[in-house]
Design a protein around this motif. Structure first.
Motif, short mmCIF file in Angstrom:
data_model
loop_
_atom_site.label_atom_id
_atom_site.label_comp_id
_atom_site.label_asym_id
_atom_site.label_seq_id
_atom_site.Cartn_x
_atom_site.Cartn_y
_atom_site.Cartn_z
N SER A 1 45.30 10.73 -2.40
CA SER A 1 45.33 11.74 -3.45
C SER A 1 44.71 13.03 -2.89
O SER A 1 43.58 13.02 -2.40
CB SER A 1 44.53 11.25 -4.67
OG SER A 1 44.48 12.26 -5.65
N LEU A 2 45.47 14.13 -2.96
CA LEU A 2 45.05 15.40 -2.37
C LEU A 2 44.79 16.39 -3.48
O LEU A 2 45.69 16.74 -4.24
CB LEU A 2 46.13 15.92 -1.43
CG LEU A 2 45.89 17.27 -0.78
CD1 LEU A 2 44.70 17.19 0.17
CD2 LEU A 2 47.13 17.72 -0.04
N GLN B 1 38.90 6.17 -2.79
CA GLN B 1 37.60 6.46 -2.18
C GLN B 1 37.64 7.83 -1.54
O GLN B 1 38.57 8.14 -0.78
CB GLN B 1 37.26 5.41 -1.11
CG GLN B 1 37.20 3.99 -1.63
CD GLN B 1 36.10 3.81 -2.65
OE1 GLN B 1 35.01 4.36 -2.52
NE2 GLN B 1 36.38 3.03 -3.68
N PRO B 2 36.64 8.70 -1.79
CA PRO B 2 36.64 10.03 -1.17
C PRO B 2 36.47 9.93 0.34
O PRO B 2 35.67 9.13 0.85
CB PRO B 2 35.45 10.74 -1.82
CG PRO B 2 34.65 9.68 -2.48
CD PRO B 2 35.51 8.49 -2.68
N ILE C 1 40.21 10.78 8.14
CA ILE C 1 41.23 9.97 7.45
C ILE C 1 42.15 9.24 8.42
O ILE C 1 42.56 8.11 8.17
CB ILE C 1 42.02 10.82 6.44
CG1 ILE C 1 42.83 9.91 5.52
CG2 ILE C 1 42.89 11.85 7.13
CD1 ILE C 1 43.35 10.59 4.30
N ALA C 2 42.46 9.85 9.56
CA ALA C 2 43.34 9.18 10.54
C ALA C 2 42.67 7.92 11.08
O ALA C 2 43.31 6.87 11.20
CB ALA C 2 43.69 10.14 11.66
N GLY C 3 41.39 7.99 11.38
CA GLY C 3 40.68 6.81 11.86
C GLY C 3 40.57 5.72 10.81
O GLY C 3 40.66 4.53 11.13
N LEU C 4 40.38 6.11 9.56
CA LEU C 4 40.30 5.12 8.49
C LEU C 4 41.65 4.43 8.28
O LEU C 4 41.70 3.23 8.01
CB LEU C 4 39.84 5.79 7.19
CG LEU C 4 38.38 6.22 7.16
CD1 LEU C 4 38.09 7.04 5.91
CD2 LEU C 4 37.47 5.02 7.23
N ILE C 5 42.73 5.17 8.40
CA ILE C 5 44.06 4.55 8.25
C ILE C 5 44.34 3.61 9.40
O ILE C 5 44.90 2.53 9.22
CB ILE C 5 45.14 5.64 8.11
CG1 ILE C 5 44.98 6.33 6.76
CG2 ILE C 5 46.53 5.07 8.26
CD1 ILE C 5 45.91 7.49 6.54
N SER D 1 39.25 18.02 -2.76
CA SER D 1 38.98 16.59 -2.63
C SER D 1 40.13 15.89 -1.94
O SER D 1 41.28 16.34 -2.00
CB SER D 1 38.76 15.96 -4.01
OG SER D 1 39.95 16.01 -4.77
N LEU D 2 39.79 14.80 -1.27
CA LEU D 2 40.77 13.97 -0.60
C LEU D 2 40.32 12.52 -0.78
O LEU D 2 39.18 12.19 -0.47
CB LEU D 2 40.86 14.34 0.88
CG LEU D 2 41.87 13.59 1.73
CD1 LEU D 2 43.29 13.89 1.26
CD2 LEU D 2 41.72 13.97 3.19
#
Length: 127
Positions: free
Chosen positions: A61-62, A72-73, A79-83, A66-67
């Protein structure tokens, strides 16, 4: 009696018209050229997704400031590492991006540029 052969007398050449022509050429080339490189952003509408049943689905959600990844924020730089760290079955991830109305198109392009570094990732922008 000596004969005096004098060539034609030269007058000074006016540089005003030459300067005008150079200025017009400079103005023309400045206005017709581009100074920035355009990048290509691949977008897929939600109705065009093919073969998404076997992929691990993630929801992003963008917002304007916020992202969120799966509610989860997160930070744009992480974000690339989390994906990448999300479990998958080998076929990759499917990221569904839902931009809110206050989110700008530049924020969406920045997010897509960061997500481009993840292998086996398919992004779908929801409208």
């Amino acid at each position: 009696m000596p004969v005096k052969l004098a060539g034609p007398k030269r007058s000074r050449m006016s540089m005003t018209s030459l300067i005008d022509v150079i200025f017009l050429l400079l103005l023309f080339f400045m206005l017709t050229s581009t100074f920035s490189k355009y990048g290509e952003v691949e977008l897929m509408a939600a109705g065009q997704a093919e073969g998404v049943e076997e992929r691990q689905k993630l929801f992003v959600s963008l917002g304007a400031d916020s992202l969120e990844l799966n509610g989860q924020p997160v930070d744009l730089t992480r974000i690339a590492g989390l994906i990448r760290s999300q479990p998958q079955d080998g076929s990759g991830h499917l990221v569904l991006i839902s931009p809110k109305e206050e989110a700008s198109s530049q924020q969406l392009v920045d997010l897509l540029a960061v997500l481009r570094s993840v292998e086996n990732l398919q992004t779908v922008v929801l409208s």
